[in-house]
Write an enzyme that holds these catalytic residues in place. Structure first.
Site, mmCIF file in Angstrom:
data_model
loop_
_atom_site.group_PDB
_atom_site.id
_atom_site.type_symbol
_atom_site.label_atom_id
_atom_site.label_comp_id
_atom_site.label_asym_id
_atom_site.label_seq_id
_atom_site.Cartn_x
_atom_site.Cartn_y
_atom_site.Cartn_z
ATOM 1 C CG LEU A 36 25.246 108.098 -67.521
ATOM 2 C CD1 LEU A 36 26.546 107.464 -68.009
ATOM 3 C CD2 LEU A 36 25.467 108.804 -66.192
ATOM 4 C CG HIS A 37 21.593 114.229 -68.247
ATOM 5 N ND1 HIS A 37 22.484 115.182 -67.827
ATOM 6 C CD2 HIS A 37 20.887 113.869 -67.149
ATOM 7 C CE1 HIS A 37 22.301 115.411 -66.535
ATOM 8 N NE2 HIS A 37 21.347 114.617 -66.096
ATOM 9 N N GLY A 39 24.770 116.621 -69.067
ATOM 10 C CA GLY A 39 25.297 117.171 -67.809
ATOM 11 C C GLY A 39 26.329 116.225 -67.191
ATOM 12 C CG HIS A 40 25.166 112.354 -65.683
ATOM 13 N ND1 HIS A 40 23.883 112.139 -66.123
ATOM 14 C CD2 HIS A 40 25.107 112.329 -64.328
ATOM 15 C CE1 HIS A 40 23.082 111.978 -65.096
ATOM 16 N NE2 HIS A 40 23.782 112.096 -63.995
ATOM 17 C CE LYS A 152 18.980 119.807 -62.050
ATOM 18 N NZ LYS A 152 18.823 118.726 -61.115
ATOM 19 C CB VAL A 179 25.155 120.816 -68.947
ATOM 20 C CG1 VAL A 179 24.856 120.780 -70.439
ATOM 21 C CG2 VAL A 179 26.653 120.647 -68.703
ATOM 22 C CB SER A 188 17.366 116.979 -64.309
ATOM 23 O OG SER A 188 16.774 116.052 -63.422
ATOM 24 C CB SER A 189 18.160 111.450 -64.556
ATOM 25 O OG SER A 189 19.561 111.481 -64.639
#
Ligand code: PAF
EC number: 6.3.2.1
Length: 284
Positions: A36-37, A39-40, A152, A179, A188-189
């Protein structure tokens, strides 16, 4: 704040859900593959703003990876992910095993038409079958009122919307904006695979797409602009360009000047494949 309840099985998830539903609580879901980053986390905040309870699934779905792809090396960091869920205030993490989702003898596939044609499908023909199948299962398991997906993965968002419409799945699909870091690189992961030099190249992707999108809305020929955007990406250091394409929003048919559109791209940096997309404004 205490951490999320962790359900590893569908039975446990359903027990929790039953309690919530008995209290009349609404439920939002964010399906993820973990790692998770920011964006998530923005998807989770959106979900929390729309419902009383938020479920995040963390499941690296094997059926959306081809045998040649990065299933084994896809980043897995469950403890770190659960900590992020705690920070954001997510109520439940659904973290099933592959056997829980695909028990022995599993034999069903969901195939979505319409917006799944072309783009990702030209390069990853297995991908949307895997996504549609797992998302259908997650929706059956968690029965959320709404689910939040990132723009995305714009084609994925359109495919999930089409699927829910076509199969009368009563889940409202919410698209949330991409994001980006301070250079505009979409979170993105898979960015975790990039070294510093590759990150610098990756950050050119959104700049080149934004330039091409502005030119297209301003009257430039879409075919010529997408071709020159591909060349610009190669010049910037990308190794291979899978596609740069101007499409209509939603249907993902060819872009028409009077409609809002998206400029979508997929390109390789070393062994990492990046995707991104930006809006194309309708011509006035
Ligand atoms: O976007 C993703 O992370 C995945 O494709 C999804 C929607 C969680 C399905 O595995």
């Amino acid at each position: 704040m205490s951490g999320p309840h962790i359900s590893r099985t569908i039975a446990d998830l359903r027990t929790e859900l039953k309690g919530w539903r008995q209290q009349g609580l609404s439920v939002a879901m964010v399906p993820t593959m973990g790692a998770l980053h920011e964006g998530h986390l923005s998807l989770m905040r959106e979900a929390l703003s729309r419902a009383d309870r938020c479920i995040v699934s963390i499941f690296v779905n094997p059926t959306q990876f081809a045998p040649t792809e990065d299933l084994d090396k896809y980043p897995r960091q469950l403890e770190h992910d659960i900590e992020r869920l705690r920070e954001v205030g997510v109520h439940l993490a659904f973290t099933p095993s592959p056997d829980e989702v695909y028990p022995k003898g599993f034999a069903t596939k969901i195939i979505v038409g319409g917006p799944s044609a072309g783009l990702e499908t030209d390069f990853r023909p297995h991908f949307f079958e895997g996504v549609a199948t797992v998302v259908t299962k997650l929706f059956q398991q968690a029965t959320p009122d709404c689910a939040v997906f990132g723009e995305k993965d714009y084609q994925q968002l359109c495919v999930v919307r089409q699927m829910c419409r076509d199969l009368d799945i009563p889940v409202e699909i919410v698209g949330a904006p991409t994001v980006r870091d301070e250079h505009g690189l979409a979170m993105s992961s898979r960015n975790a695979y990039l070294d510093e030099a590759q990150l610098a190249i990756a950050r050119r992707l959104n700049v080149i797409l934004r330039g091409a999108s502005a030119a297209i809305s301003g009257g430039a020929d879409p075919a010529a602009e997408t071709a020159s955007a591909s060349l610009a990406l190669l010049d910037a250091g990308f190794k291979t360009i899978d596609y740069v394409a101007a499409r209509e929003c939603g249907s993902l048919g060819p872009w028409r000047p009077e409609t809002e559109g998206r400029l979508l791209a997929a390109a390789w940096l070393g062994s990492t494949r990046l995707i991104d997309n930006v809006e194309i404004a309708a011509r006035s």
